[in-house]
Motif scaffolding. Structure first.
Motif, PDB file in Angstrom:
ATOM      1  N   LEU A  95       0.799  -1.224   0.000  1.00  0.00           N
ATOM      2  CA  LEU A  95       0.000   0.000   0.000  1.00  0.00           C
ATOM      3  C   LEU A  95       0.829   1.272   0.000  1.00  0.00           C
ATOM      4  O   LEU A  95       0.314   2.336  -0.268  1.00  0.00           O
ATOM      5  N   ASN A  97       3.915   3.117  -1.767  1.00  0.00           N
ATOM      6  CA  ASN A  97       4.766   3.023  -2.948  1.00  0.00           C
ATOM      7  C   ASN A  97       6.230   3.075  -2.537  1.00  0.00           C
ATOM      8  O   ASN A  97       6.710   4.106  -2.068  1.00  0.00           O
ATOM      9  N   ASP A 300      -7.073   4.317  -2.067  1.00  0.00           N
ATOM     10  CA  ASP A 300      -7.952   3.840  -3.130  1.00  0.00           C
ATOM     11  C   ASP A 300      -8.498   2.470  -2.741  1.00  0.00           C
ATOM     12  O   ASP A 300      -7.723   1.550  -2.457  1.00  0.00           O
ATOM     13  N   GLU A 302     -10.142   0.187  -4.531  1.00  0.00           N
ATOM     14  CA  GLU A 302      -9.831  -0.875  -5.486  1.00  0.00           C
ATOM     15  C   GLU A 302      -8.389  -1.348  -5.329  1.00  0.00           C
ATOM     16  O   GLU A 302      -8.092  -2.541  -5.414  1.00  0.00           O
ATOM     17  N   GLU A 303      -7.483  -0.405  -5.069  1.00  0.00           N
ATOM     18  CA  GLU A 303      -6.076  -0.770  -4.873  1.00  0.00           C
ATOM     19  C   GLU A 303      -5.916  -1.638  -3.633  1.00  0.00           C
ATOM     20  O   GLU A 303      -5.138  -2.606  -3.632  1.00  0.00           O
ATOM     21  N   GLU A 304      -6.667  -1.310  -2.573  1.00  0.00           N
ATOM     22  CA  GLU A 304      -6.550  -2.122  -1.361  1.00  0.00           C
ATOM     23  C   GLU A 304      -7.098  -3.529  -1.581  1.00  0.00           C
ATOM     24  O   GLU A 304      -6.515  -4.513  -1.105  1.00  0.00           O
ATOM     25  N   ALA A 307      -4.525  -5.408  -3.309  1.00  0.00           N
ATOM     26  CA  ALA A 307      -3.428  -5.728  -2.395  1.00  0.00           C
ATOM     27  C   ALA A 307      -3.784  -6.916  -1.514  1.00  0.00           C
ATOM     28  O   ALA A 307      -2.965  -7.820  -1.301  1.00  0.00           O
TER      29      ALA A 307
END
Length: 749
Positions: A95, A97, A300, A302-304, A307
């Motif tokens: 999560l 970068n 975000d 969707e990113e989580e 992940a």
């Protein structure tokens, strides 16, 4: 008796811990010793197949780095689950970068991983898909496990500061709620608190509009004329009526109707349109401040989710977005069918009211209309309760057909479908009363009949606004009272029953873990709709508070009283009666915001039409400035509404009744009156009817355009995001660029 206990620690790094001091270095904290607990019935330990499935599932968790502690008591087997620190190590890496300057430093600066994060990750891993037939959901269906829940730990502060009736008028500890239940629950209570706060001015203005009618309770020209109309006889409303009712008998109802059908109604409807816009715009600003405070601007969902999938399975393959026109067509057809069914349920209510009017008129001749309206409201509430369960199942099936990619996408689509069905279930009857009731009945001597037998129900003699007011008051009153009683009493009674069922051996164990697990197990189970149902309840209430508020100006006041209780009921229920919700991260209330905006637009349209077609506002204004004495004589010094009652009632000759002879005292009554604008020759619509209809339509167009323009101006005038928040985000971006390019000069020019 102390329960049989076996401790199984799955291989992992030494000193598994929560605090993240350095990547891969962990020390176990006692307060977060167990992330969640799995429960199975003791009889499963006697079945080799069930034991094998349990062991297989636990081995799967072992391979992912979990520790397990198993404890038995007299009836249940408890499995304490604790995640190895490497899982959270990977979570933070995914999560944040790693290419960003200072990302490593930010990781090292973190004192600990929040308990909400731990629970969220562990719950996802336990519930994630492995092989067909081996998922935790499948094991629940097969009876291998009974349930899974995170533990209530460290909730004493929230019990003391939040989940108490004495704190009803205190500010909610939103940050503490977030740290315990996660951002999604915290945002719900933040929104509910702001909504309740904003109801105060709406409730005050609505109460003033309602009470202003008392100033004209005895002095209103229309009420005076109705109360003095001893020589005006009204045509019978039902087939079983045996006498012509004097208009003066409607004196009390006329005065009551004027409490909510006066000139202030228009002002209040426009005010509520503006209020709804300001409420939403300022909530957006509040949300922006909260998101910045929680440092979620760059987060975000969707990113989580991606992940979490990668944490669970390194070979996870990305599922692309897909759209099927075939599935969409099926869903659209089924949705339209259900909407038509909801409208059909409103017609069932119409049939009930017609039959009830025929039944009650035999022994309640004078009060039959009031009784029918009241009982119709109760029947409508019962229909709403039944259809709510049906609508939820239908919305779930529609989502299953659509098969959304992710949990958040499924939640959004389910929200839209369920709310649409619920809207028609709640408001179809009100739409019928407001815009159809009494307008398709024909006229005395030639009435429209149901199946050619029963005469369609008509509005109360004092007007359709009285029917709409009573219907809204009954439905909203029942929902606010019975729903709250059910929402609190049912969980409380179930919790007490579970405690009685479990307490006979609850105190026998000396293991502190077992005692804590038993305490949490005794609490009421939760489901995926626990928070969703709270949101839906508030959205329907918001609809009652804004849509048709012109007919029921006390709606904001009832909503205010309800919400003050609702906040504490939900707090007590979540902290003291229910198992802990699995925390979920969020930075807004999602699709519910679009629902609120849609309700705001519908409220403008509905209130404009209620004022134009349901209330007497337009006919009164037309008479006052065109047909009345002030319109004919500019120097008229008396009340401009003088003679309005006689003007608004059409004439029907009693000799045209087929069964005039059965009426009591018919020899003394040659004409009766009814509420309409028709000629006394052929009973067709008069010129006044068409002129007033044109004014009504013009008013609707003007009202809606003015109200929508005010909404747009208010939305433009109040920015969604405060400038202070924008500046802080801008400053963070600037500092990030400076860190990424440290050789840049302080001043470029």
């Amino acid at each position: 008796m102390q329960g049989d206990e076996s401790l199984q620690i799955l291989p992992g790094s030494e000193g598994d811990s929560v605090p993240l001091m350095e990547m891969g270095t962990y020390t176990l904290e006692v307060s977060h010793q167990w992330d969640c607990v799995l429960v199975a019935d003791l009889c499963t330990r006697k079945d080799p197949k069930q034991v094998q499935k349990q062991q297989k599932f636990l081995e799967e968790l072992k391979s992912k780095g979990f520790h397990v502690k198993m404890i038995k008591d007299q009836k249940k087997v408890f499995f304490g689950i604790r995640a190895d620190g490497e899982i959270f190590d990977l979570y933070q890496t995914l999560l944040v970068n790693p290419e960003e300057p200072g990302s490593r430093a930010r990781l090292n600066k973190m004192n600990s991983i929040p308990a909400t994060t731990r629970i969220r990750i562990v719950s996802f891993v336990v519930n994630s898909k492995t092989k067909p037939g081996d998922t935790f959901e499948d094991l629940l269906k097969d009876g291998v496990f009974e349930t899974m829940f995170p533990l209530h730990e460290g909730e004493k502060h929230l019990k003391r500061e939040w989940a108490r009736w004495r704190n009803m008028f205190r500010k909610q500890p939103i940050d503490d709620i977030r740290n315990y239940f996660g951002e999604k629950v915290a945002l719900y209570f933040a929104w509910l608190g702001w909504y309740t706060y904003m109801l105060v001015p709406a409730a005050v203005v609505g109460l003033i509009v309602f009470l202003s009618g008392f100033a004209l309770f005895d002095s209103s020209q229309i009420s005076k004329e109705i109360c003095a109309a001893q020589d005006i006889f009204m045509c019978p409303l039902g087939d079983n009526s045996r006498r012509y009712q004097r208009l003066s008998e409607m004196c009390t109802f006329a005065k009551l109707t004027h409490l909510f059908d006066n000139e202030g109604t228009v002002v209040f409807a426009i005010f509520m349109a503006l209020w709804a816009t300001v409420f939403l715009e300022i909530w957006k600003r509040q949300r922006a401040r909260v998101v910045l405070h929680w440092d979620l601007c760059g987060w975000d969902e969707e990113e989580e989710e991606l992940a979490l999938e990668l944490i669970n399975s390194p070979v996870y393959e990305l599922e692309p977005h897909e759209h099927s026109y075939w599935k969409s067509t099926i869903i659209l057809i089924l949705s339209l069918f259900m909407i038509c069914f909801m409208i059909g349920m409103a017609h069932v209510l119409v049939v009930y009211r017609v039959l009830a009017a025929a039944l009650f008129s035999s022994f309640l001749e004078q009060q039959v209309t009031t009784v029918v309206v009241v009982t119709g409201g109760v029947v409508h509430y019962i229909i709403i309760v039944i259809m709510t369960k049906v609508n939820k199942c239908v919305a779930q099936k529609l989502c299953d057909i659509e098969d959304p990619r992710t949990l958040s996408e499924r939640e959004s689509k389910f929200t839209v479908k369920f709310f649409t069905l619920q809207f028609f279930a709640h408001f179809s009857s009100l739409i019928y009363i407001a815009f159809i009731l009494g307008r398709i009945n024909g006229h005395p001597g030639k009435s429209t009949r149901l199946a050619g037998l029963w005469k369609l129900e008509e509005c109360h003699l004092s007007g359709c606004m009285m029917d709409l007011f009573i219907q809204m008051a009954i439905i909203m009153g029942l929902k606010e009272t019975l729903s709250n009683c059910k929402e609190y009493l049912c969980p409380w009674l179930i919790h007490k029953w579970r405690l009685m069922w479990f307490c006979k051996y609850d105190h026998e164990s000396k293991d502190p873990d077992l005692k804590e697990w038993q305490r949490n197990y005794c609490m009421n189970p939760i489901n995926t709709f626990s928070l969703f149902d709270e949101f839906m309840e508030m959205m329907i209430q918001y609809g009652f508070t804004t849509i048709f508020v012109a007919a029921f100006p006390l709606a904001p006041l009832l909503a205010l009283f309800n919400n003050l209780i609702e906040i504490r009921l939900d707090a007590i229920k979540m902290i003291r009666l229910q198992r802990r919700l699995v925390p979920r991260k969020a930075k807004d209330i999602g699709t519910w915001l679009h629902v609120l905006e849609t309700i705001g637009v519908l409220a403008v349209i509905a209130n404009g039409m209620v004022i134009a077609f349901t209330s007497e506002f337009i006919p009164r204004m037309v008479y006052k400035y065109h047909y009345g004495p002030c319109g004919q004589n500019r120097n008229f010094t008396e009340d401009c509404l003088k003679g309005y009652v006689n003007h608004s009632l059409s004439v029907f000759y009693t000799k045209d009744f087929q069964d005039h002879g059965r009426m009591e005292g018919q020899e003394n009554v040659t004409v009766c009156r009814y509420r309409d604008y028709r000629n006394d020759r052929d009973y067709n619509f008069s010129e006044q009817f068409w002129f007033i209809l044109a004014i009504r339509l013009a008013f609707v167009i003007l009202f809606e355009h003015v109200a929508l323009c005010i909404k747009l101006i208010a939305a433009w005038f109040v920015p969604d995001v405060p400038q202070s928040v924008k500046n802080k985000v801008l400053k963070k971006k600037y500092q990030k660029l400076r860190e990424k390019h440290p050789k840049l000069p302080d001043k470029m020019w």
